[in-house]
Design an enzyme around this catalytic site. Sequence first.
Site, PDB file in Angstrom:
ATOM      1  N   PHE C  39      -5.176   9.023   3.948  1.00  0.00           N
ATOM      2  CA  PHE C  39      -5.329   9.521   2.579  1.00  0.00           C
ATOM      3  C   PHE C  39      -4.409   8.719   1.668  1.00  0.00           C
ATOM      4  O   PHE C  39      -3.193   8.712   1.848  1.00  0.00           O
ATOM      5  CB  PHE C  39      -5.017  11.020   2.516  1.00  0.00           C
ATOM      6  CG  PHE C  39      -5.997  11.853   3.300  1.00  0.00           C
ATOM      7  CD1 PHE C  39      -7.117  12.389   2.682  1.00  0.00           C
ATOM      8  CD2 PHE C  39      -5.820  12.073   4.662  1.00  0.00           C
ATOM      9  CE1 PHE C  39      -8.046  13.140   3.399  1.00  0.00           C
ATOM     10  CE2 PHE C  39      -6.732  12.826   5.389  1.00  0.00           C
ATOM     11  CZ  PHE C  39      -7.851  13.364   4.751  1.00  0.00           C
ATOM     12  N   VAL C  77      -1.031  10.758   5.410  1.00  0.00           N
ATOM     13  CA  VAL C  77      -1.033  10.708   3.958  1.00  0.00           C
ATOM     14  C   VAL C  77       0.004   9.665   3.560  1.00  0.00           C
ATOM     15  O   VAL C  77       1.160   9.748   3.999  1.00  0.00           O
ATOM     16  CB  VAL C  77      -0.633  12.083   3.380  1.00  0.00           C
ATOM     17  CG1 VAL C  77      -0.719  12.079   1.863  1.00  0.00           C
ATOM     18  CG2 VAL C  77      -1.506  13.179   3.969  1.00  0.00           C
ATOM     19  N   CYS C  78      -0.389   8.691   2.767  1.00  0.00           N
ATOM     20  CA  CYS C  78       0.554   7.634   2.377  1.00  0.00           C
ATOM     21  C   CYS C  78       1.737   8.265   1.646  1.00  0.00           C
ATOM     22  O   CYS C  78       1.566   8.921   0.616  1.00  0.00           O
ATOM     23  CB  CYS C  78      -0.110   6.605   1.480  1.00  0.00           C
ATOM     24  SG  CYS C  78       1.076   5.426   0.806  1.00  0.00           S
ATOM     25  N   ILE C  79       2.913   8.043   2.176  1.00  0.00           N
ATOM     26  CA  ILE C  79       4.102   8.726   1.648  1.00  0.00           C
ATOM     27  C   ILE C  79       4.425   8.303   0.213  1.00  0.00           C
ATOM     28  O   ILE C  79       4.741   9.152  -0.628  1.00  0.00           O
ATOM     29  CB  ILE C  79       5.310   8.550   2.602  1.00  0.00           C
ATOM     30  CG1 ILE C  79       6.494   9.406   2.153  1.00  0.00           C
ATOM     31  CG2 ILE C  79       5.723   7.095   2.761  1.00  0.00           C
ATOM     32  CD1 ILE C  79       7.577   9.559   3.209  1.00  0.00           C
ATOM     33  N   ALA C  82       1.873   9.798  -2.091  1.00  0.00           N
ATOM     34  CA  ALA C  82       1.984  11.256  -2.118  1.00  0.00           C
ATOM     35  C   ALA C  82       3.194  11.712  -2.935  1.00  0.00           C
ATOM     36  O   ALA C  82       3.072  12.599  -3.783  1.00  0.00           O
ATOM     37  CB  ALA C  82       2.084  11.787  -0.691  1.00  0.00           C
TER      38      ALA C  82
END
Lengths: 119, 101, 130
Positions: C39, C77-79, C82
Site C-alpha cells: 500500500f 504499508v509504506c512507512i 503512511a
Amino acid sequence: MKSLLCISRHSPYGTAIAREALEAVLAAAAFEQNIALLLMDDGVWQLKDQQQPIAGIQKSLARNLNALEMFGVDTVYAHQPSAQKRGLNTAELCIESIEWLDDDQVRQLISNHDHLLSF
Amino acid sequence: MSTLHTVNKSPFADQTLQSCLTLCANGDSILLIEDGTYGALTAAPTTALLNSVIARGITVYALGDDLAARGLHSQLNNITTINYQTFVRLSCEHKTIQSWY
Amino acid sequence: MKFTLVILGAPYSDSASQSALAFAQAALDDGHSIHRLFFYANGVYNASRLAAPPQDEHDLPASWTQLIKQHQLDAVVCIAAALRRGVIDATEAKRYQKDSNNIAEGFELSGLGQLIEASAASDRLLTFGP
C-alpha cells in the site's frame, strides 16, 4: 536479478504521484536493484528547467531527479513525442543526461524488462 | 513476451487511453477497467484508433462489472467483456502489466 | 503464479482499492498466491482501522483486513507515505509523540525496500492506480 522499469506519467507538483514514483526508484537503486525510469505523457514536465517550488511548502522534485545518478541510476529515459506534443524545450532541462526514445524504442524498453511499476 | 495494459480513465475526459493505444505493441492486450470502460462506446474519441489497434492483432477487453455499474455494455463488437477471473488469467499470460491511470 | 499488488488509491476516493481487492480475491480463488500487498501513496489510507463507513456501504478497509487474515497475506504499508498521511502504528506514535495510532490488524508499516524485494520475488507485479 529481475529488471524493473518505473513508468512515470504524471506532472511534478499537482499530485504526489511523481514524487512517490521517484522515491520508489531511489529505493530500488539503494537496494542495488536493476531499475530504470521512463518519463512519458505529463511525466516529461518533471524535466522542465527553472522549477521554483514554494519554499517550506513544496519540495523540489528536480533535486530528486538529480539524485538518481548518485544512487546509480545512470539513465533516465524520456518519451520524445510526449515532450514535442507539449512544446517542452529539450535543450534546457533540469537534468543533463536523458535518453530520448520514440514510440518503437519505448515498446522495446518495456519488452526488455521483467516488471513494470506504473506511476 | 507481451504486456497487458489496463486503462481506468474515460477517453472523453483524458488522454490516457489514447496514449496506451499509441504505445501498445503487437501481441499485447488492453483491458478497460473502471472509467476506462467508457472507451468501449462507439462515440468515444478513441474509437477509430482502437479499431486500428485491434486490426493489427491486439486484443481489447472490458471488465463486465465496471461496464454494468455504469449502465453500459460494450458497443464495439470487437471488444470482449470479461470477469475478474479472466483478468487474473490475462495477467498470467502476459509478462508485464502496465497500468494507465 | 506469485503476485505482488501495489495499491495507490484511497478507499472511497477512486476505484483502485476496490479493483485490487476484487483482483486479489479472484487470484486467490484461482489458486494463485499473493507474495505481498504493498500500500503506497494514497493507498495507505486502506490501512486505517478508524474508517467508519455508513452501514449500507461496503466496508473496504474491513474487507482488506478480513482477506489478509483469512489468507495470512503479507500486507505492507509504506512507512514514509503512511506517516505523512497520518496512518501510524503504536511504535511510530510513541516515537513521534502522537496520542493515538490507527493501523488495522494485519497491516505492517515498513520501507519501500519491501516493494523492491517483493518485485524480485514475484512472477507478476500489478499496480492499481488512482
